[in-house]
Design a protein around this motif. Structure first.
Motif, PDB file in Angstrom:
ATOM      1  N   GLN A  17      25.730 -13.517 -69.012  1.00 22.90           N
ATOM      2  CA  GLN A  17      25.345 -12.125 -68.894  1.00 22.90           C
ATOM      3  C   GLN A  17      24.138 -12.024 -67.969  1.00 22.90           C
ATOM      4  N   VAL A  18      24.031 -10.906 -67.261  1.00 23.06           N
ATOM      5  CA  VAL A  18      22.884 -10.646 -66.397  1.00 23.06           C
ATOM      6  C   VAL A  18      22.006  -9.591 -67.060  1.00 23.06           C
ATOM      7  N   ARG A  19      20.729  -9.912 -67.173  1.00 23.67           N
ATOM      8  CA  ARG A  19      19.741  -8.963 -67.706  1.00 23.67           C
ATOM      9  C   ARG A  19      18.608  -8.897 -66.679  1.00 23.67           C
ATOM     10  N   ASN A  53      25.733  -0.659 -63.626  1.00 25.13           N
ATOM     11  CA  ASN A  53      27.091  -0.324 -63.182  1.00 25.13           C
ATOM     12  C   ASN A  53      27.836  -1.532 -62.633  1.00 25.13           C
ATOM     13  N   ALA A  54      27.076  -2.490 -62.093  1.00 28.01           N
ATOM     14  CA  ALA A  54      27.704  -3.700 -61.567  1.00 28.01           C
ATOM     15  C   ALA A  54      28.103  -4.670 -62.670  1.00 28.01           C
ATOM     16  N   GLY A  55      27.568  -4.459 -63.882  1.00 31.53           N
ATOM     17  CA  GLY A  55      27.965  -5.322 -64.991  1.00 31.53           C
ATOM     18  C   GLY A  55      26.831  -5.895 -65.812  1.00 31.53           C
ATOM     19  N   ALA A  56      25.575  -5.589 -65.480  1.00 29.60           N
ATOM     20  CA  ALA A  56      24.458  -6.111 -66.263  1.00 29.60           C
ATOM     21  C   ALA A  56      24.542  -5.619 -67.703  1.00 29.60           C
ATOM     22  N   VAL A  57      24.211  -6.481 -68.649  1.00 28.03           N
ATOM     23  CA  VAL A  57      24.337  -6.157 -70.064  1.00 28.03           C
ATOM     24  C   VAL A  57      23.189  -5.289 -70.555  1.00 28.03           C
ATOM     25  N   GLY A  58      22.088  -5.316 -69.852  1.00 28.67           N
ATOM     26  CA  GLY A  58      20.881  -4.574 -70.208  1.00 28.67           C
ATOM     27  C   GLY A  58      19.832  -4.908 -69.178  1.00 28.67           C
ATOM     28  N   ILE A  59      18.564  -4.642 -69.507  1.00 28.41           N
ATOM     29  CA  ILE A  59      17.499  -4.938 -68.553  1.00 28.41           C
ATOM     30  C   ILE A  59      16.392  -5.716 -69.234  1.00 28.41           C
ATOM     31  N   THR A  60      15.590  -6.369 -68.402  1.00 32.82           N
ATOM     32  CA  THR A  60      14.357  -7.015 -68.841  1.00 32.82           C
ATOM     33  C   THR A  60      13.190  -6.188 -68.317  1.00 32.82           C
ATOM     34  N   ALA A  61      12.211  -5.953 -69.178  1.00 32.66           N
ATOM     35  CA  ALA A  61      10.992  -5.247 -68.775  1.00 32.66           C
ATOM     36  C   ALA A  61       9.798  -6.162 -68.984  1.00 32.66           C
ATOM     37  N   GLY A  62       8.709  -5.873 -68.280  1.00 37.74           N
ATOM     38  CA  GLY A  62       7.526  -6.704 -68.379  1.00 37.74           C
ATOM     39  C   GLY A  62       6.487  -6.185 -69.357  1.00 37.74           C
ATOM     40  N   GLY A  74      17.771   6.555 -70.321  1.00 35.55           N
ATOM     41  CA  GLY A  74      19.077   6.268 -70.899  1.00 35.55           C
ATOM     42  C   GLY A  74      19.440   4.805 -71.031  1.00 35.55           C
ATOM     43  N   PHE A  75      18.561   3.899 -70.651  1.00 39.00           N
ATOM     44  CA  PHE A  75      18.833   2.470 -70.816  1.00 39.00           C
ATOM     45  C   PHE A  75      18.619   2.117 -72.286  1.00 39.00           C
ATOM     46  N   ASP A  76      19.626   1.526 -72.916  1.00 42.82           N
ATOM     47  CA  ASP A  76      19.574   1.379 -74.367  1.00 42.82           C
ATOM     48  C   ASP A  76      19.577  -0.064 -74.856  1.00 42.82           C
ATOM     49  N   ASP A  77      19.406  -1.030 -73.959  1.00 45.33           N
ATOM     50  CA  ASP A  77      19.363  -2.438 -74.344  1.00 45.33           C
ATOM     51  C   ASP A  77      18.283  -3.110 -73.494  1.00 45.33           C
ATOM     52  N   ILE A  78      17.095  -3.282 -74.076  1.00 46.59           N
ATOM     53  CA  ILE A  78      15.936  -3.724 -73.301  1.00 46.59           C
ATOM     54  C   ILE A  78      15.264  -4.903 -73.982  1.00 46.59           C
ATOM     55  N   PHE A  79      14.938  -5.899 -73.182  1.00 45.26           N
ATOM     56  CA  PHE A  79      14.183  -7.060 -73.631  1.00 45.26           C
ATOM     57  C   PHE A  79      12.837  -7.068 -72.915  1.00 45.26           C
ATOM     58  N   ILE A  80      11.757  -6.991 -73.673  1.00 42.01           N
ATOM     59  CA  ILE A  80      10.417  -7.115 -73.087  1.00 42.01           C
ATOM     60  C   ILE A  80      10.065  -8.598 -73.108  1.00 42.01           C
TER      61      ILE A  80
END
Length: 368
Positions: free
Chosen positions: A44-46, A63-72, A84-90
């Motif tokens: 998975q890409v985050r 939209n390209a397929g990332a499962v969520g995002i990483t934040a700092g 609207g991003f609902d899956d976030i890893f700090i």
């Protein structure tokens, strides 16, 4: 003619400098290439949004397929959650001082939130902040794989995960950052091997206390192509979306895959063999050394040798490159992440320079 210069020539009468220019087609190719790699490897890409801090770009990654995002940090997470991003890893050892505890609790009520931890005191603080809602917050134990930054020894990961579970938090897994992969072209694969060994040891440590990790998270852009071991479940590259001279020198991208540059204007030529650009530290940061330079000029061997806040000192190498006062040139940063925080918006075009849009740097200034 260099692609960046060609796009810039088409825009030059419509922009003020210094300005960050994105080639959207090159950026999209970078996004799609990383996603395709991950898909082939069953990963998975985050992506780490600290590189761009832009909601529009984050949406393209999802939209390209990332499962969520990483934040700092919490602020970045709040900006993207509100969009609207609902899956976030700090991916940071957050300390719940000031307002951070209530803010984390509020985020965890509305999105799937995970936070990095590497010490028992922070685990207790997070649990105290969450109170009866501790079960809404996932924690991911950070282990050190050789970068010597934050992160515990891999063998200690299980102890922290068990402590989080005891306090009612959800121990989701482990992560690491192979930052020593940026030391040089030969360091990338070695750092990825260190990362693999550390993550395997961390997984064993969790399993020893009865925890099966849901996520085993690896970085980074320089080491991503070597993240092929089956223990890894996700990768967290950031710089790949734009790339930069640093990654090109490492072999992690080609010059043609650099999607962001800063348009800079020659404003002075009073010293023989040198011109001054309007791209100083307040535009491009201060990443580099006097020997390496502090940014390059696309399509040339010229590099900025010194920076003041608003001045970029550009010695002119032997050859035909002799920009006069008023010439606008594409300045390619050594490291792209410090550049974006200097601007409120991107100028977005494509490799032809025919289109022009403006995208907000939405999370600029959200640093806590």
């Amino acid at each position: 003619m260099n692609t960046l210069q060609r796009a810039l020539d088409a825009l030059v009468e419509r922009i003020d400098t210094p300005a960050p220019i994105i080639l959207a087609d090159v950026m999209q190719e970078n996004i799609d290439r990383m996603q395709a790699f991950a898909d082939r490897q069953g990963l998975q890409v985050r992506p780490h949004v600290k590189t761009h801090k832009c909601v529009e770009i984050g949406r393209r990654q999802i939209n390209a397929g990332a499962v969520g995002i990483t934040a700092g940090n919490v602020g970045e997470a709040e900006v993207f959650a509100a969009a609207g991003f609902d899956d976030i890893f700090i991916a940071y050892p957050v300390w719940t001082a000031g307002t951070k505890g209530p803010r984390i609790r509020k985020l965890a009520e509305t999105i799937r939130l995970r936070i990095g931890v590497d010490n028992l005191v922070a685990i207790d603080a997070l649990a105290d902040a969450m109170g009866d809602d501790a079960g809404r917050l996932g924690v991911v134990v950070e282990v050190d794989c050789g970068a010597r930054r934050s992160g515990v020894a891999p063998e200690a990961a299980g102890e922290l995960a068990a402590a989080a579970r005891k306090r009612g938090l959800v121990p989701a897994g482990v992560f690491t950052y192979p930052g020593h992969g940026s030391a040089g072209p030969d360091a990338r694969e070695r750092a990825a091997q260190d990362q693999e060994a550390a993550l395997k040891a961390a997984v064993r440590s969790l399993e020893a206390v009865g925890i099966t990790p849901e996520v085993v998270s690896a970085g980074s852009t320089p080491t991503a192509e070597f993240a092929t071991n089956s223990v890894i479940t996700e990768i967290r590259p950031g710089e790949y979306v734009f790339n930069d001279l640093g990654n090109a020198r490492l072999g992690a991208c080609t010059q043609d895959q650099i999607a962001l540059f800063v348009a800079g204007t020659v404003v002075s030529d009073q010293v023989p063999g040198q011109v001054i650009l309007d791209t100083g530290t307040k535009a491009i940061g201060r990443e580099g050394t006097p020997e390496l330079g502090y940014s390059g000029i696309a399509g040339t061997n010229a590099v900025l040798s010194k920076l003041n806040e608003y001045h970029g000192f550009l010695p002119l190498p032997d050859g035909d490159f002799r920009p006069s006062v008023g010439t606008v040139v594409p300045v390619v940063p050594n490291h792209v992440c410090p550049v974006v925080v200097n601007f409120e918006e991107y100028i977005v075009t494509d490799s032809t320079g025919t289109s022009l849009e403006r995208w907000a740097v939405d999370a600029r200034g959200f640093n806590n």
